[in-house]
Design a protein around this motif. Structure first.
Motif, PDB file in Angstrom:
ATOM      1  N   UNK A 560      26.604   7.405 -42.443  1.00 49.34           N
ATOM      2  CA  UNK A 560      25.801   8.561 -42.842  1.00 49.34           C
ATOM      3  C   UNK A 560      24.743   8.129 -43.848  1.00 49.34           C
ATOM      4  N   UNK A 561      23.487   8.430 -43.536  1.00 47.23           N
ATOM      5  CA  UNK A 561      22.374   8.022 -44.401  1.00 47.23           C
ATOM      6  C   UNK A 561      21.909   9.166 -45.280  1.00 47.23           C
ATOM      7  N   UNK A 562      21.853  10.370 -44.704  1.00 47.16           N
ATOM      8  CA  UNK A 562      21.306  11.523 -45.423  1.00 47.16           C
ATOM      9  C   UNK A 562      22.398  12.573 -45.635  1.00 47.16           C
ATOM     10  N   UNK A 563      22.445  13.126 -46.838  1.00 47.81           N
ATOM     11  CA  UNK A 563      23.428  14.162 -47.144  1.00 47.81           C
ATOM     12  C   UNK A 563      22.786  15.537 -47.225  1.00 47.81           C
ATOM     13  N   UNK A 564      21.466  15.583 -47.095  1.00 47.86           N
ATOM     14  CA  UNK A 564      20.739  16.861 -47.098  1.00 47.86           C
ATOM     15  C   UNK A 564      19.885  16.938 -45.840  1.00 47.86           C
TER      16      UNK A 564
END
Length: 911
Positions: A560-564
């Motif tokens: 996972x690269x982006x949390x938003x």
């Protein structure tokens, strides 16, 4: 030609060493399995006998004969034999031989032809005479491996792993392979080299000049892989089987290898190698920061294809690892039409949904099944990317991979990749098929032969009587090249550009796992996710091997690269389609904005020219600004003078002395005849162009006022006294002919800093204030409270410039510039870096339109820089000595600079 490769072994099998040997052919009883024997009348084959962890392999020198594998599990006996009349000694040997009695042999690559393996299940005795060594060199080890194969599976795996570890622990790097015996060694350790479907053990040696990998066998073309540190382009930490134990080294063009993927036993071992490698002085990598790549994509400086390649790399997807091969989306949804309209949204797949949710009826059935499951539940029992799915697409290009993966067989002809239309139909209707695509479908520089059977492999015949040949293409494609071109055009289309961020959220972002994944119908089997199981904590070897097989077969969700939510791509304004900055205008709902941008100086930065200059000051020019009607320029300087200059000639219209010390900055109040002036004598003055008078409006600070900004009846001042003050001044009050306004009556708030304030900028909406200081930090304040939103340490030297993006309709971004040469873009909402570029200049002042930057530098040049590509577009020699200030006219037709040479210069497009 070297035929043997590790792909001929079982998955995970280790090749130890080989010996020159003569194979006495068994007498054929029939022509079923041994028909090739009759080609060799003398009954002997010379070649190499290879000892592997699960088999013996004989690789004959004569290419007419197949490579023959003798699995240990099928061996009845393996003993020492003696030459007899039926098996006489050949050459000068001692007459001792290795005799193998087995009920299974696997024949591969007969005549050098790629075809399914032949399995001969008849009991025979196979005799090998070693040429240069005795039987004792081979037999003890082979007998030990044979004993392991007779044990129950759990004990067998344990014993084989113990043998492998024992052999590898005794391996040392051969120093005679060093490029220079005087090299200083930094580290020696063990690792595995990973190539598709293969892991090969070896020893790593890092020196101050070179990275070496020496395999523990002779299977490679070179006895050692030698990578000079100056040849290293990128070093990336990788995940392998959901564990952070991988390290991939990408090399420059002339290196021995293009890339090297290494796997270590522990994460700490990987990190040690990475840190020591990155610490070497001769290493010069081109690592691209994630923030920069995302901004470049949003700014349309890189293509959708290049950005997806980058995201796959960041998410530990590598073409060297088929279990984590790069994943690309199905973009088109029409594979039946004669022609495609790429402007029609109906041509495309819904990128906001995973493949499994594209068919609502199928999704409904999957949800019903999910409700009845025990925890942990999942919607999709198969993944969108597994080794089998990758080779489903690539079998024509790499048939040897499929033979390795499927134990010497190709898939059933009717289950192969026969038609793009059939495959799309299957992934949208089949209850167990949810695979996405791979980069090859969009790579214009790659091989289109994965769609054609150029190797003329016999893959079998389908039920309709047709042999498996080339992939059947959609009607809109004339050949494989044109199909890839159309697919790429679709990937780069405006529809995909506007929606690709939704798919990124599903695969690499916040909808990848957890509650958001459930909401988005994007839930896979739990072993697909990193962190679902800690393999390092599994002490039982057989349980661990079983988990590794499960992880491989079920597929792996990318890291996972982006949390938003991922930001969408910027609207196409027609300015940035290439590095050459085409200024063509796109006629759409944003056409007017596009025309305005194209007509401004920002749309023609490469054509910027000096239009006029004036030596109007007696000392360094410290500030310049335009009047709101863009008809005049105001300049202030260290000589305490304020000048009003006419356009386009820069002829002096007014000159006035302001106080007794330098005037640092100026700003014209819109729709008035008033100019506000900041002075080093701690005051803010107003100058009335109508009456030619200067009066003190504020005794603002206890030290020099270094910067000011006016917006909507709000004046913000910054000072060397480490404070910023916000003043509420009615426009009439600020522009009245006389009178002093007391601080106690007008100050709204005060913000303290830890260092002198050097610059500030107020967002056009008036609610966000950015301040920069001498110690390199930037603070973001919410007015009029004032609440500190973010404190950012972004420069190692003085912050010399701040600018909010000026394009309407785009999300707010802040550009900061420093004397350390860095240009940085921040997201003011999250307080995170969007993009950072290191220039080779000491920056003194900047202007920014949202992507392109005009920067004045210490050397006296005006630098025009593209934050999207990270490239300097052009450099104009502007002043002798530093460019100390600059400003862009409100109509964006002119730019003005001031410098240490006391001059003011006007720049624009030559009419």
């Amino acid at each position: 030609m070297e035929r043997f490769s590790l792909l001929l072994l079982e998955p995970g099998e280790i090749y130890f060493e080989d010996y020159a040997a003569i194979y006495t052919l068994p007498v054929p009883e029939n022509q079923d399995c041994e028909g090739w024997h009759i080609k060799f009348e003398d009954g002997y084959l010379r070649g190499r006998l290879k000892v592997c962890s699960k088999s013996l392999v004989f690789d004959p020198r004569d290419l007419r004969a197949p490579i023959i594998k003798f699995p240990f599990r099928a061996m009845e006996t393996i003993v020492e034999g003696q030459a007899t009349s039926s098996h006489p000694a050949i050459g000068n040997g001692d007459g001792k031989m290795v005799e193998v009695r087995t009920n299974l042999t696997v024949e591969m690559l007969e005549g050098g032809v790629l075809q399914p393996y032949t399995f001969c299940r008849k009991s025979h005795t196979h005799v090998f005479q070693l040429v240069y060594c005795g039987v004792d060199s081979v037999l003890p080890q082979a007998c030990q491996l044979h004993r392991a194969a007779t044990l129950p599976p759990n004990d067998q795996n344990t014993m084989i792993q113990a043998i492998i570890r024992s052999r590898q622990s005794r391996q040392k790097f051969d120093r005679t392979l060093l490029g220079d015996l005087a090299e200083t060694e930094v580290l020696e350790t063990k690792a595995f080299q990973v190539t598709p479907l293969v892991t090969n053990p070896g020893t790593i040696l890092l020196t101050t000049s070179t990275l070496y990998f020496q395999p523990h066998n002779n299977v490679e073309k070179h006895p050692v892989i030698r990578i000079g540190l100056p040849e290293v382009r990128q070093v990336i930490k990788r995940r392998y089987l959901l564990r952070q134990v991988g390290l991939e080294v990408y090399c420059r063009e002339h290196c021995m290898v293009k890339h090297l993927l290494l796997i270590f036993k522990e994460c700490s071992q990987r990190d040690q190698v990475h840190d020591l490698l990155m610490a070497q002085e001769k290493l010069s990598t081109e690592d691209l920061k994630q923030d920069n790549a995302t901004y470049q994509w949003q700014a349309r400086a890189i293509s959708n294809y290049d950005y997806l390649c980058y995201l796959n790399s960041q998410a530990d997807r590598s073409e060297n690892d088929l279990t984590q091969y790069p994943v690309f989306p199905w973009v088109l949804a029409d594979y039946v039409s004669e022609t495609l309209d790429l402007e029609d949204p109906g041509t495309y797949r819904d990128l906001s949904k995973p493949v499994g949710a594209l068919n609502t009826e199928r999704l409904s059935r999957l949800k019903e099944r999910c409700k009845d499951m025990p925890e942990p539940r999942f919607l999709y029992g198969s993944h969108y990317s597994t080794p089998g799915f990758v080779l489903f697409y690539l079998v024509r290009l790499y048939p040897q991979y499929m033979l390795c993966l499927q134990n010497g067989r190709f898939d059933h002809p009717d289950r192969m990749f026969n038609s793009l239309q059939e495959t799309w139909c299957n992934v949208t209707t089949n209850p167990s098929d949810f695979k996405e695509l791979i980069p090859e479908f969009y790579n214009l520089n790659g091989s289109h032969h994965f769609l054609t059977n150029t190797l003329n492999i016999n893959f079998g015949t389908r039920q309709n009587g047709k042999p498996v040949g080339d992939v059947e293409l959609p009607p809109w494609a004339s050949d494989s090249k044109s199909m890839i071109q159309v697919m790429r055009d679709a990937l780069e289309s405006e529809y995909v550009s506007a929606n690709l961020h939704h798919w990124i959220d599903l695969i690499f972002g916040y909808k990848q796992r957890g509650e958001e994944a459930e909401k988005a119908d994007n839930l896979f089997y739990h072993l697909c996710y990193e962190g679902a199981v800690d393999l390092a904590a599994v002490t039982d070897l057989n349980e661990r091997l079983a988990l590794e097989v499960q992880i491989t077969e079920f597929g792996q969700v990318p890291k996972q690269i982006f949390s938003r939510p991922h930001q969408p791509r910027a609207r196409c304004l027609g300015l940035y389609h290439s590095a050459q900055f085409s200024s063509s205008v796109q006629e759409d709902e944003n056409g007017e904005l596009a025309r305005q941008s194209a007509d401004s100086l920002w749309g023609h930065l490469r054509e910027l020219q000096e239009l006029a200059e004036g030596c109007v000051h007696k000392d360094t020019v410290l500030g310049v600004t335009f009047t709101s009607n863009s008809l005049q320029v105001v300049s202030v300087g260290q000589d305490s003078l304020a000048k009003v200059l006419s356009l386009p000639t820069l002829e002096q219209v007014r000159s006035v002395r302001v106080g007794t010390m330098a005037v640092s900055q100026c700003q014209h109040l819109p729709a008035t005849q008033t100019i506000l002036l900041a002075s080093w004598d701690n005051n803010v003055y107003r100058y009335s162009m109508e009456y030619g008078q200067v009066s003190c409006v504020l005794q603002a600070h206890s030290d020099a006022v270094s910067c000011l900004k006016w917006c909507r009846d709000m004046l913000v001042t910054g000072s060397w006294d480490c404070t910023v003050r916000v003043w509420k001044l009615e426009e009439t009050q600020a522009s009245e002919r006389g009178g002093h306004v007391s601080a106690s009556e007008s100050v709204v708030c005060e913000m303290d800093h830890d260092a002198p304030v050097t610059c500030l900028d107020l967002h056009p909406a008036g609610s966000l204030l950015a301040t920069g200081t001498q110690d390199g930090s930037v603070s973001l304040w919410l007015l009029p409270t004032p609440d500190l939103q973010h404190h950012l340490t972004c420069h190692s030297d003085t912050v010399s410039g701040l600018a909010w993006n000026s394009r309407e309709g785009e999300e707010s971004r802040l550009l900061t510039a420093g004397r350390d040469g860095c240009l940085t873009i921040f997201d003011p909402n999250l307080g995170t870096t969007v993009c950072i570029h290191k220039t080779n200049h000491i920056i003194r002042c900047v202007a920014w339109e949202g992507r392109l930057v005009a920067a004045g530098v210490e050397a006296g040049d005006l630098i025009l820089f593209d934050m999207g590509t990270g490239q300097e577009l052009s450099r104009l020699h502007a002043h002798i000595g530093a460019v100390t200030c600059l400003a862009v006219s409100p109509d964006q037709q002119h730019l003005v600079t001031g410098g240490m040479d006391k001059r003011v210069k006007l720049w624009g497009l030559q009419l």
